[in-house]
Scaffold this active site. Structure first.
Site, PDB file in Angstrom:
ATOM      1  NE  ARG A   7     -41.050 -14.859  18.106  1.00 16.70           N
ATOM      2  CZ  ARG A   7     -41.952 -15.095  17.923  1.00 16.70           C
ATOM      3  NH1 ARG A   7     -43.021 -15.068  17.906  1.00 16.70           N
ATOM      4  NH2 ARG A   7     -41.190 -16.621  16.448  1.00 16.70           N
TER       5      ARG A   7
ATOM      6  CB  SER B 290     -36.816 -15.916  13.894  1.00 15.74           C
ATOM      7  OG  SER B 290     -37.514 -16.733  13.160  1.00 15.74           O
TER       8      SER B 290
ATOM      9  CD  GLU C 285     -37.561 -13.737  17.935  1.00 14.35           C
ATOM     10  OE1 GLU C 285     -37.646 -14.567  18.998  1.00 14.35           O
ATOM     11  OE2 GLU C 285     -37.512 -14.152  16.694  1.00 14.35           O
TER      12      GLU C 285
HETATM   13  N1  EPU Z   1     -39.617 -16.821   2.670  1.00  9.70           N
HETATM   14  C1  EPU Z   1     -38.353 -16.614   1.878  1.00  9.70           C
HETATM   15  N2  EPU Z   1     -36.738 -17.219   2.800  1.00  9.70           N
HETATM   16  C2  EPU Z   1     -37.526 -17.475   3.589  1.00  9.70           C
HETATM   17  C3  EPU Z   1     -37.839 -17.366   4.819  1.00  9.70           C
HETATM   18  C4  EPU Z   1     -38.461 -17.077   4.530  1.00  9.70           C
HETATM   19  O1  EPU Z   1     -39.150 -16.157   1.514  1.00  9.70           O
HETATM   20  O2  EPU Z   1     -35.717 -17.691   3.643  1.00  9.70           O
HETATM   21  C5  EPU Z   1     -40.941 -16.353   3.442  1.00  9.70           C
HETATM   22  C6  EPU Z   1     -41.509 -17.660   3.267  1.00  9.70           C
HETATM   23  O3  EPU Z   1     -42.274 -18.256   1.615  1.00  9.70           O
HETATM   24  C7  EPU Z   1     -42.893 -17.355   3.812  1.00  9.70           C
HETATM   25  C8  EPU Z   1     -42.519 -16.308   4.543  1.00  9.70           C
HETATM   26  O4  EPU Z   1     -41.510 -15.855   4.172  1.00  9.70           O
HETATM   27  O5  EPU Z   1     -43.963 -16.769   2.631  1.00  9.70           O
HETATM   28  C9  EPU Z   1     -43.012 -16.508   6.332  1.00  9.70           C
HETATM   29  O6  EPU Z   1     -42.335 -17.974   6.757  1.00  9.70           O
HETATM   30  P1  EPU Z   1     -42.130 -18.868   7.385  1.00  9.70           P
HETATM   31  O7  EPU Z   1     -43.207 -19.780   7.304  1.00  9.70           O
HETATM   32  O8  EPU Z   1     -40.626 -19.644   7.576  1.00  9.70           O
HETATM   33  O9  EPU Z   1     -41.815 -18.077   8.942  1.00  9.70           O
HETATM   34  P2  EPU Z   1     -41.781 -16.558   9.723  1.00  9.70           P
HETATM   35  O10 EPU Z   1     -41.923 -14.692   9.105  1.00  9.70           O
HETATM   36  O11 EPU Z   1     -40.259 -16.685   8.589  1.00  9.70           O
HETATM   37  C10 EPU Z   1     -41.753 -16.792  11.735  1.00  9.70           C
HETATM   38  C11 EPU Z   1     -41.735 -16.628  13.518  1.00  9.70           C
HETATM   39  C12 EPU Z   1     -40.869 -18.578  13.329  1.00  9.70           C
HETATM   40  C13 EPU Z   1     -41.429 -19.237  13.405  1.00  9.70           C
HETATM   41  C14 EPU Z   1     -42.756 -19.304  12.093  1.00  9.70           C
HETATM   42  C15 EPU Z   1     -43.561 -20.268  11.567  1.00  9.70           C
HETATM   43  C16 EPU Z   1     -40.404 -15.178  13.414  1.00  9.70           C
HETATM   44  C17 EPU Z   1     -39.703 -13.809  13.805  1.00  9.70           C
HETATM   45  N3  EPU Z   1     -39.931 -16.180  12.848  1.00  9.70           N
HETATM   46  O12 EPU Z   1     -41.314 -17.100  10.921  1.00  9.70           O
HETATM   47  O13 EPU Z   1     -40.460 -18.371  14.771  1.00  9.70           O
HETATM   48  O14 EPU Z   1     -41.831 -20.721  12.922  1.00  9.70           O
HETATM   49  O15 EPU Z   1     -42.647 -18.234  11.980  1.00  9.70           O
HETATM   50  O16 EPU Z   1     -44.545 -19.659  12.518  1.00  9.70           O
HETATM   51  O17 EPU Z   1     -42.047 -14.327  13.543  1.00  9.70           O
HETATM   52  C18 EPU Z   1     -38.395 -18.124  15.974  1.00  9.70           C
HETATM   53  O18 EPU Z   1     -38.768 -17.010  16.254  1.00  9.70           O
HETATM   54  O19 EPU Z   1     -36.938 -18.429  16.280  1.00  9.70           O
HETATM   55  C19 EPU Z   1     -38.919 -18.792  14.945  1.00  9.70           C
HETATM   56  C20 EPU Z   1     -38.277 -19.873  14.333  1.00  9.70           C
END
Ligand code: EPU
Length: 348
Positions: free
Chosen positions: A167, A243, A339
């Site tokens: 990012r 996010s 972000e």
């Molecule tokens: N998790 C939780 N609780 C929550 C949310 C997530 O425990 O409320 C845990 C999930 O269980 C999982 C881990 O966190 O083990 C990762 O969750 P997720 O796959 O939903 O991805 P993220 O790391 O929360 C990032 C990006 C998203 C992107 C997803 C999928 C960032 C800041 N965000 O989210 O990007 O869609 O990965 O690749 O890096 C965005 O930038 O607007 C965005 C949505």
């Protein structure tokens, strides 16, 4: 000719659905029009701050904006070359990102299907290095064409010049901020190699009974859209900017200290040995998932997303951001960084 709108309502320009106004919004449809815009700003609006916006899916306005907003309406998509393996595309910064992804999948140009349904426009995608489901914009960007907002000169940056990270790019740095992206040049594959690094995609495809050697880019796009819709709120129904925070990246020592206490903490080890921890998990552990604060709330299906429950101001959302950050800092000793670009205020 470019268009100029004074006292411009920003509701249609921020997916948080915050009601604010800008002193002036200038929209241009070509590089020559952007140069004319910059000359006009120099004559008519000297001293006003200048901010280039995209689709408004990563912006939080804390108050009315007293400066000049610039927005690209360069909407062309042009195939500039092909080899047996690759296709080269020059895409206007104002093209809606997901329209571009849809066009690529329909035309059998591969490499962006995992980035389906990410809100925003192509220019902002190159600035922000958008990423999801194991892919990032930087993986397919060859060069970025820009115009300097300081002296209207043209500069083309190679992928390496853009200094991409998570990012992160040169365009988000002090020196880089002066450049308005006009076109992004992509190098896409003509041979489909599915990117299933993110387990969720494989799980959806298996559930649908699609064998791994028969997966198409359209299948991946449908799977990604399904996953996103199940976790992320639709800004047309519930204002949000995806996010709100970045996932924190910590040193191995910090990770080991935390994982000794929190055995089920998810993590990803990065190439440089540092560890990325999902901010959504940290926020959920602090009891914030689904919890409101005034007219804002933490989304109930993905704690990384802050939402406008209706009528929230930018300051309401910032208050929630600070409350969440404070609790995460207290419980885990980690400082979450937004972000989202917060306009009109600084985050401590
Ligand atoms: N998790 C939780 N609780 C929550 C949310 C997530 O425990 O409320 C845990 C999930 O269980 C999982 C881990 O966190 O083990 C990762 O969750 P997720 O796959 O939903 O991805 P993220 O790391 O929360 C990032 C990006 C998203 C992107 C997803 C999928 C960032 C800041 N965000 O989210 O990007 O869609 O990965 O690749 O890096 C965005 O930038 O607007 C965005 C949505």
């Amino acid at each position: 000719m470019f268009t100029e709108q004074y006292d411009c309502p920003l509701l249609a320009h921020n997916t948080f659905g915050v009601e604010a106004k800008a002193y002036c919004l200038l929209t241009y449809a070509s590089e020559d029009e952007l140069k004319a815009v910059l000359a006009h700003v120099g004559q008519q609006h000297t001293g006003r701050p200048l901010l280039h916006i995209g689709g408004g899916s990563n912006l939080l306005f804390l108050s009315d904006y007293e400066g000049v907003l610039l927005h690209s309406a360069i909407h062309t998509v042009e195939v500039t070359g092909q080899t047996e393996e690759h296709v080269f595309l020059r895409v206007g910064a104002g093209v809606v990102w997901d329209d571009f992804v849809e066009y690529c999948v329909e035309n059998h140009y591969y490499g962006v299907e995992n980035l389906s349904l990410i809100p925003g426009e192509v220019g902002a995608a190159a600035v922000q290095n958008i990423g999801a489901y194991g892919a990032e914009a930087k993986d397919v960007i060859e060069t970025v064409e820009t115009i300097s907002m300081e002296d209207a000169s043209k500069h083309v940056f190679t992928n390496a010049d853009c200094a991409y990270g998570y990012r992160k790019s040169f365009f988000k740095t002090g020196e880089g901020r002066q450049y308005a992206v006009t076109y992004v040049n992509f190098k896409l594959n003509r041979l489909f190699i599915p990117n299933m690094a993110y387990g969720g995609i494989r799980a959806v495809l298996e559930e649908k009974g699609i064998p791994s050697d028969e997966v198409t880019a359209a299948d991946v796009r449908r799977a990604v859209i399904g996953i996103r819709r199940s976790k992320l709120p639709d800004p047309c129904e519930l204002g949000n900017a995806g996010s709100f925070f970045m996932n924190p990246v910590v040193g191995r020592d910090v990770y080991e200290r935390l994982s000794a206490k929190w055995h089920d903490m998810p993590y990803y080890i990065l190439e440089n040995g540092q560890v990325k921890i999902p901010a959504g998990w940290l926020i959920e552990q602090c009891g914030w998932k689904g919890r409101p604060l005034g007219r804002a709330a933490v989304h109930d299906k993905q704690a990384l997303v802050l939402v406008n429950k209706g009528g929230a101001t930018g300051r309401d959302i910032l208050a929630l951001c600070e409350a969440v950050r404070s609790d995460v800092r207290q419980k885990f000793g980690i400082d979450l960084r937004p972000e989202v670009n917060i306009i009109g205020g600084m985050v401590k």
